[in-house]
Design a protein around this motif. Structure first.
Motif, short mmCIF file in Angstrom:
data_model
loop_
_atom_site.label_atom_id
_atom_site.label_comp_id
_atom_site.label_asym_id
_atom_site.label_seq_id
_atom_site.Cartn_x
_atom_site.Cartn_y
_atom_site.Cartn_z
N ALA A 38 0.66 -1.14 0.08
CA ALA A 38 0.00 0.10 0.04
C ALA A 38 0.57 1.19 -0.03
CB ALA A 38 -0.86 -0.07 1.21
N ARG A 39 0.36 2.31 -0.49
CA ARG A 39 0.84 3.66 -0.43
C ARG A 39 -0.26 4.73 -0.25
NH1 ARG A 39 0.24 6.50 -4.61
NH2 ARG A 39 -0.28 5.58 -6.87
N PRO A 40 0.35 5.84 0.14
CA PRO A 40 -0.64 6.90 0.23
C PRO A 40 -1.50 7.23 -0.94
CG PRO A 40 1.36 7.76 1.25
CD PRO A 40 1.65 6.47 0.67
N ALA A 41 -2.87 7.42 -1.00
CA ALA A 41 -3.40 7.57 -2.35
C ALA A 41 -3.08 8.87 -3.02
CB ALA A 41 -4.90 7.50 -1.91
N ASP A 42 -2.89 9.87 -2.30
CA ASP A 42 -2.84 11.11 -2.86
C ASP A 42 -1.20 11.46 -3.00
OD1 ASP A 42 -2.37 11.34 -0.16
OD2 ASP A 42 -3.63 12.94 0.26
N ASP A 43 -0.44 10.60 -2.99
CA ASP A 43 1.00 11.04 -3.03
C ASP A 43 1.78 10.25 -3.82
OD1 ASP A 43 3.60 11.97 -2.55
OD2 ASP A 43 3.51 11.75 -0.29
N PRO A 44 1.62 10.17 -5.18
CA PRO A 44 2.53 9.12 -6.09
C PRO A 44 3.72 9.21 -6.01
CG PRO A 44 1.49 11.27 -7.25
CD PRO A 44 1.01 11.50 -5.76
N GLY A 45 4.31 10.25 -5.36
CA GLY A 45 5.92 10.04 -5.35
C GLY A 45 6.42 8.86 -4.27
N VAL A 46 5.36 8.50 -3.50
CA VAL A 46 5.88 7.39 -2.36
C VAL A 46 5.58 5.96 -3.18
CG1 VAL A 46 5.48 6.49 -0.22
CG2 VAL A 46 5.37 9.07 -0.62
N GLU A 47 6.81 5.41 -3.03
CA GLU A 47 6.66 3.92 -3.45
C GLU A 47 5.67 3.10 -2.61
OE1 GLU A 47 9.71 5.05 -2.44
OE2 GLU A 47 11.33 4.28 -3.38
N ALA A 48 5.14 1.80 -2.95
CA ALA A 48 4.61 0.95 -2.00
C ALA A 48 5.57 0.05 -1.58
CB ALA A 48 3.36 0.37 -2.87
N LYS A 49 5.80 0.22 -0.33
CA LYS A 49 7.17 -0.67 0.35
C LYS A 49 6.38 -2.05 1.08
CE LYS A 49 10.16 3.04 1.03
NZ LYS A 49 10.77 3.82 2.22
N GLY A 50 5.21 -1.79 1.53
CA GLY A 50 4.80 -2.92 2.19
C GLY A 50 3.49 -2.67 2.92
N ASN A 51 3.15 -3.16 4.18
CA ASN A 51 1.77 -3.09 4.64
C ASN A 51 1.86 -1.65 5.65
OD1 ASN A 51 3.50 -4.07 6.54
ND2 ASN A 51 1.85 -4.94 7.73
#
Lengths: 1267, 199
Positions: free
Chosen positions: A589-602
């Motif tokens: 998962a990642r913040p829905a409104d912050d596309p610059g953040v990778e999905a690292k885990g839970n």
């Protein structure tokens, strides 16, 4: 016995007719759909009655005169008569009064009165509307109002005051809340749970002030608590991170807080930092002392890794080791699978759940990490892998807090270096700690490390040496200098209670609150329904609950999303800050409104500040493609060109984000970058700072998919600069240039109306702003500078334009040089022009084409536009103002004089020439039959920083001198203008009817340049409307009209003038006064000079006695009547001038004057028309002031009054000399010249026949703020 | 030739009008005969102008005295600071000396010479007309309200027009308004047609 009617003091004799009129006041209400009306009585109107009859007798005239005064004033008059008795009327208003003298019958008058009953109007009622009742508190809760007072400062600004409430609710549950609803100094919170609380207020702005007061909230009631703030307490501004149960490890989500700490430390040089660890109450105090110190030490190492890498690594390597069983005093924190899962996930090697179990996914991650880092691949995180992992984890933040930000561990000649950290053990539990469930509750908000910033150099109390100070040892630890202190009070220096004024008062750095809501959904909107999760707020509290007493003690209790994937915690507001969401499901998962953040885990970290909810996007498949999205720069060329341009603005940056297709997520490390700089916590973003002019290529590569994408960022510097701070130079990139404001220290550049004719010597007769060229090198100072600064190359197809919406009021040249070419202006020029790209700054010249006037307030907006084809990419705006036309007053030194040679006034001109020559002042003479030099023009000035032009305003007047100003004054650095009007001129348009006062203070308004005054004319002959509008549009000398309609000529200079004077306000107003003249004549008679003659040698010659006799004649047309009439008008003028200019009686000097009715006075033809008058004695107020740099150097030229001469001395002249002496004028400064035949008999005097140019005011017009 | 001069007087203003009027006066009897032969004009304004010119040509003594009064006053006041008489005085003198007899002259001159006349003549003439009855003044004042150049003077004329009740004024204003509205409709239609053609 019938009463004889009495109206006031007058008996109404021989009443021949009485008519009365009484009316009911009825209001009609129509009845819908029915015939007939309702009529409602609203009382009666005032009764009216008419009385006609005849009056006879000598006393009648006086009575009628008295009644007429009451009639004009609309004042009630006593009335007594039968009719009054019957109707109880005792006061009436005279509505109409018609009296006629009956021919052939002396003292016999017909009268007709229309009288109206006088009913006093009701007293105005001032009703204060009742305050709306406060909403009733809800039955289950109360209302808490906290009033905060700073003694002696009722207007104290509470924007930096924080009010918190702590205590126990009625059911025993602790409550801690920050109040946010403030109105002035009162905080009000509705729906407040009943309970007993302590309300605390802290004003953080230096000097810090604190205060507290208890309050009990009861259901259904409003509780008012008053806190008095007092100074003295040291405020500790607190950031905090929180920890897992029995661990000192700094989790990835806390990194953002530590980054804030580092930034705060760097930007608050006046505050020192102390790091303090805490624990919850689980375990022994002794053990917890070490644990709290470990937490502080872990944080200290994290914050100083950037400047002392080895020490930080050594500290963390000790922390990660296993604690020996039974040892309490240790630095070892027993890190294991959970900690390296955190680190591996943060570094992009582990995407499974952080659960502390070294399962297959974890093992694979460890091996993968070991392989990539060249370590032995064994799946074991031991002495080989830990140091590498720790170093890489700390490197990601790489924070540095400088040594000088910490307090000193020093005293008594001992220097222990820095006071790096301290531990408080479990001694400062937070107020929200659950009570009553067990003796040693676990509570994450207590498992914290605080970062306290204080304006203090030392601790306020002695503290014991920390338990782990000399660990890990052996070695040579720095000495401990502080103390000794008691081991029972390691935390004596901080408090949350303002009552403990000797301690540092802890205040959260961000006391603001938010309501926590969020959701967990897939990209297509499908909710992750009923999913288990933990959510931790910035204070460390598990919003879903915590196992406080029983196993797994200190662990969070999972909450669940609802059917829509949403969650909400609305029971109370929570603090702004970083929240940690741990989804206890196998998701990425990642913040829905912050596309610059990778999905690292839970685990998802997000700062909540009220601007958005905690919405989380659950990722689908790994991304195989991406696009680059650029923020902070505009794309140029065709869409997708990859070329972007950003205009420099210090501190800003361009963000480039690798955005994957909807639903897919980029894993950490899946995209590699070149160019740009790293964005903390945002692996999918790069940034390019705007602090430097650069052209930079940023490339992102997704190696797994073989996709590479690039953008090219052109950072350029473009500014449109003007002299916004009005110091005569154009600043580079100054702020505040886009809004123009009057006042000292305010911003806004100025341009001049270029209305002189600098190349007149070369034969050019055009005013400089009329043609489209720079009129010789002499014209350059009249052009204001406009600088276009450009650095950095522009992408192809991008153009730079200069534009203005006010092209008809301005002309801009491509260079402020004699060879400058006009770029922008009225047709055939355009409203905008291309600025050729240049490496050097382009200095343009700008001139105004018209003064402020109706429809043009003087402001010119200039825009520098960056365009890509037709699309606007950026603009820089500057607003300049056209300098107004300003009139100097008589207090300003005289620089030049003007007079007309008419052929018959040689004596007058010669006298004036001699006076001017003696003062080295140029007397400009011209020949004309029109002698009224004052009336043809007014010489003012216009000014911008660095340049001032005298500017002559031609009067709206079509007489002989109409071309004088243009033909003889206009030239190099001597401007000229005229106001266009469709209406022909009348006498009020002459500029003898236009004057300005010295600077005056009126009430609270400071008119630094004085106020313009003019006679506003008559109904049929008003002051020219266009010229009045022009004067008003200049703004800085707020004009006002006065009544000069009673003068035949009608000019203000006939009766009022201003002079510099010693003492008082530095000036006096001179005004004509007939009473002063009559008194003077009486004195002449009393002194035995009654037979002496005035106007000697003139046709009007008359003795003092005869003149006094004439002044006794009070019938219309007689001299006494005339001067009584004029004095009434002069009194009105004096009152107007006093009111408009804030003058006191002492500021005014009354000069003897007499007036005579003009032979073409309308009254002489029709008695119903108003009379007009001329000066009888030559008017001495109508004078020329040749002002020097002081009163002693000022000379006055006045009309010779032709008064009675005794012993060779003119007695009226002598009187005027004595009146002016106290103002600082000696006899040698007063020059009485003979203007009798040549000006006086033609209705004018010295001022009318002369004119002057004066030095501009020392105070710049742009400092004027009262209009 | 006389017709040409007459047309110049009829349609011209300012110096053109004055020159044409002077020429008609100079021509004397032929001009008088020409004007007499023109008959009554259906346009009331043209008719008034025609009558005024006829009187000027035949030597109306009041008209001449009035113009002489203007000239003398101008000469006497020109050198003074005031430079002009007060319009109220002018109006009162005209009314006192001529009653309503010079209204036909000044009513026409107001419009024809507004651009040439100094302030006091225009304002004085308007105030003079205000003093007269509606029959003598209304038509001239209305014409000035509609065609005068200066807002300020038009405003004076309007005030003069409203100063005394004139039962026929509303009828006349209504008639003119109707004409103006018809003209507006015609122009609007024409504009529409032109626009559609251009499109």
């Amino acid at each position: 016995m019938p009463l004889r009617p009495m109206l006031g003091e007058l008996e109404l004799q021989q009443v021949q007719r009485i008519d009365s009129d009484q009316e009911q006041l009825l209001v009609r209400h129509a009845v819908p759909a029915l015939e007939g009306d309702f009529l409602q009585g609203l009382g009666r109107r005032a009764t009216a009655f008419a009385l006609d009859g005849v009056l006879t007798g000598p006393e009648v005239g006086e009575g009628l005169s008295s009644l007429r005064e009451k009639f004009h004033a609309a004042e009630p008059v006593a009335f007594a008569a039968d009719i009054a008795t019957a109707t109880r009327i005792d006061q009436v208003l005279i509505e109409a009064m018609d009296v006629r003298e009956i021919a052939g019958h002396a003292l016999r008058f017909e009268y007709a009165f229309l009288l109206r009953e006088f009913i006093p109007p009701p007293q105005p009622r001032t009703e204060v509307p009742p305050l709306p009742p406060p909403p009733p508190p809800e039955a289950e809760t109360g209302i808490l109002e906290v009033e905060v007072i700073v003694e002696g400062q009722p207007e104290y600004d509470h924007s930096a005051t924080t009010v918190t409430v702590e205590g126990d609710q009625a059911d025993g549950i602790p409550l801690s809340r920050t109040l946010t609803q403030r109105s002035a100094n009162i905080w009000r919170q509705q729906q407040f749970p009943p309970g007993s609380y302590t309300c605390r207020a802290v004003a953080n702005a230096p000097p810090a002030m604190t205060g507290s007061a208890p309050g009990t909230v009861r259901a259904g009631e409003t509780t008012r608590v008053t806190i008095v703030l007092r100074a003295g307490q040291v405020i500790a501004t607190m950031f905090m991170i929180h920890h897992r149960f029995d661990k000192a490890f700094v989790e990835p989500c806390m990194r953002a807080v530590l980054r804030q700490v580092a930034e705060y430390a760097a930007s608050h040089a006046d505050e020192n930092l102390l790091i303090v660890g805490h624990t919850d109450e689980s375990g022994s105090v002794d053990y917890n002392q070490s644990l709290s110190e470990r937490r502080a030490r872990a944080a200290y190492a994290f914050l100083t890794f950037g400047r002392d890498r080895a020490a930080a690594l050594a500290e963390w390597n000790e922390l990660r080791r296993q604690r020996p069983s039974g040892v309490a005093r240790t630095l070892r924190d027993s890190w294991g699978a959970r900690e390296y899962q955190y680190m591996l996930q943060d570094l992009g090697f582990y995407s499974g759940n952080v659960n502390g179990v070294h399962d297959g996914a974890t093992d694979q991650a460890v091996r993968s990490y070991q392989s990539e880092r060249g370590l032995t691949v064994d799946g074991d995180v031991g002495d080989q892998t830990w140091p590498v992992l720790i170093e890489e984890y700390l490197t990601r933040a790489n924070l540095t807090v400088a040594e000088d930000r910490f307090l000193a561990n020093a005293g008594d000649a001992c220097d222990g270096g820095l006071l790096k950290w301290l531990g408080c053990s479990e001694r400062m539990p937070v107020n929200s700690t659950p009570r009553g469930q067990c003796a040693e509750p676990a509570w994450r908000p207590n498992r914290r490390t605080e970062f306290l910033f204080v304006r203090a150099e030392a601790l306020p109390c002695t503290i014991p040496q920390p338990r782990t100070w000399d660990l890990p040892g052996p070695g040579a630890p720095p000495p401990w200098c502080l103390g000794p202190g008691s081991s029972a009070t390691p935390c004596c220096f901080i408090t949350r209670d303002p009552a403990e004024a000797d301690k540092w008062l802890v205040q959260p750095s961000e006391p603001e609150t938010v309501t926590v809501r969020g959701s967990i959904r897939f990209a297509d909107g499908t909710p992750l329904a009923n999913a288990r999760f933990l959510l931790i707020d910035p204070d460390g509290e598990y919003l879903t609950g915590e196992h406080v007493c029983s196993a797994p003690k200190g662990e969070g209790i999972a909450g669940r999303t609802d059917a829509t994937g949403a969650f909400a915690f609305t029971d109370r507001p929570r603090r702004v800050g970083v929240y940690t969401l741990e989804i206890l499901e196998p998701v990425l998962a990642r913040p829905a409104d912050d596309p610059g953040v990778e999905a690292k885990g839970n685990v998802v970290c997000k700062r909540l500040d009220g601007s958005a909810d905690f919405d989380v996007l659950v990722c689908g498949p790994a991304a195989t493609d991406f696009t680059l999205v650029v923020e902070g720069a505009a794309e140029v060329g065709a869409a997708g060109s990859g070329n972007f341009i950003a205009i420099i603005a210090a501190g800003e940056e361009v963000l480039i984000t690798a955005v994957t297709p909807a639903g897919s997520c980029a894993a950490p490390r899946s995209i590699s970058w070149s160019g740009g700089q790293e964005v903390p916590e945002h692996g999918l973003q790069r940034r390019v700072g705007k602090d430097a002019i650069t052209r930079q290529t940023v490339t992102a590569t997704m190696a797994s998919a073989g996709v590479t994408r690039s953008v090219e960022i052109f950072i350029v510097r473009l500014t449109l600069d003007v002299d916004a701070d009005r110091d005569g130079t154009v600043e580079d990139g100054a702020s505040g240039k886009d809004v123009w404001a009057f006042g000292v220290g305010r911003k806004g550049a100025i341009i001049l109306l270029n209305c002189d004719n600098d190349d007149r010597p070369a034969g050019n007769s055009q005013i400089d702003h009329v043609n489209q060229v720079v009129d010789s090198a002499s014209d350059i100072p009249d052009l204001a500078s406009l600088v276009v600064r450009q650095s950095g190359a522009l992408p192809a197809g991008v153009t730079l334009m200069l534009a203005t919406p006010q092209r008809n009021q301005v002309r801009i040249f491509d260079a402020r040089a004699a060879a400058g070419t006009a770029l922008i202006g009225p047709a055939p020029l355009a409203a905008e022009a291309t600025i050729a790209g240049a490496a050097a700054d382009a200095v343009l010249g700008i001139e105004a084409l018209q003064y402020p006037g109706p429809g043009f307030n003087g402001e010119i907006t200039l825009q520098l536009l960056l365009r890509d084809g037709a699309a606007e990419l950026a603009r820089d705006t500057a607003v300049v103002r056209v300098a107004p036309w300003v009139m100097p007053s008589h207090l300003q030194p005289t620089e030049e004089l003007y007079v007309v040679e008419t052929g018959d006034n040689a004596g007058f001109v010669a006298e004036l020439a001699a006076i001017a020559a003696a003062r080295s002042i140029l007397l400009h003479r011209t020949s004309n039959s029109d002698r009224w030099m004052q009336d043809t023009m007014e010489v003012g000035y216009s000014r911008m920083p660095g340049q001032s032009l005298p500017v002559v305003a031609k009067a709206v007047r079509r007489r002989g001198l109409r071309d004088f100003a243009r033909n003889e004054l206009l030239g190099g650095d001597y401007g000229y203008f005229e106001v266009s009007t469709p209406t022909p001129d009348n006498t009020f348009d002459s500029h003898g009817n236009l004057e300005v006062s010295p600077p005056v203070l009126v009430g609270g308004s400071n008119y630094r340049l004085g106020r313009i005054y003019y006679g506003d004319g008559r109904g049929s002959t008003p002051f020219n409307a266009e010229f009045r509008q022009f004067l008003e549009a200049q703004q800085v000398q707020k004009p006002f009209p006065i009544d000069t309609a009673w003068l035949a000529v009608g000019h203000v200079d006939e009766v009022i003038s201003f002079l510099p004077s010693t003492g008082g306000k530095g000036f006096r107003m001179l005004i004509c006064d007939t009473g002063a003249a009559i008194t003077l004549l009486r004195r002449f008679r009393d002194d035995g000079h009654g037979s002496r003659t005035l106007f000697s040698g003139q046709a009007e010659q008359i003795s003092v006695d005869d003149l006094r006799t004439e002044l006794g004649g009070s019938a219309p047309g007689e001299l006494g009547w005339a001067n009584s009439f004029c004095q009434g008008r002069l009194n009105g003028l004096r009152a107007t001038m006093q009111s408009e200019l804030g003058l006191a009686a002492a500021d005014i000097l009354r000069i003897p004057a007499l007036f005579v009715e003009n032979p073409r006075s309308p009254r002489l033809v029709d008695p119903a028309l108003d009379p007009v008058f001329d000066a009888h004695i030559p008017g001495m107020v109508n004078l020329l002031a040749i002002t020097g740099t002081s009163v002693a150097e000022t000379h006055l030229v006045l009309a010779r009054p032709f008064g009675p001469v005794v012993g060779g001395s003119d007695l009226i002249e002598a009187e005027v000399r004595s009146l002016l002496a106290p103002l600082g004028y000696s006899a040698g400064q007063l020059h009485f010249v003979d203007d009798y035949q040549t000006y006086h008999l033609l209705q004018g005097e010295v001022h009318c026949g002369t004119n002057s140019k004066r030095r501009p005011h020392a105070t710049p017009w742009w400092e004027q703020t009262d209009f | 030739m006389i017709e040409f001069i007459f047309q110049a007087a009829l349609h011209g203003s300012g110096t053109t009008f004055l020159a044409a009027e002077a020429e008609l006066i100079r021509q004397g009897q032929p001009a008088s005969d020409f004007l007499a032969a023109l008959g009554k004009s259906p346009n009331p304004w043209d008719q008034r102008l025609l009558e005024m010119l006829q009187q000027r040509v035949t030597g109306n003594a009041d008209f001449a005295a009035c113009l002489e009064f203007f000239e003398q006053t101008e000469q006497q006041t020109a050198p003074t600071a005031q430079g002009e008489p007060i319009p109220e005085w002018v109006a009162a003198r005209l009314a006192q000396d001529f009653g309503g007899r010079v209204a036909p002259l000044l009513g026409i001159y107001l419009l024809k010479l507004e651009g040439l006349w100094p302030y006091w003549k225009t304002a004085g003439s308007l105030l003079y007309l205000e003093r007269l009855g509606p029959r003598e003044a209304s038509m001239f004042l209305l014409e000035f309200v509609l065609k005068g150049e200066s807002n300020q003077f038009r405003s004076l004329a309007r005030k003069a027009l409203l100063a005394k009740p004139d039962p026929g004024l509303l009828t006349e204003v209504t008639r003119r308004l109707q004409g103006a509205e018809e003209t507006a409709v015609t122009l609007r239609q024409l504009a529409e047609e032109l626009r559609s053609r251009q499109a």
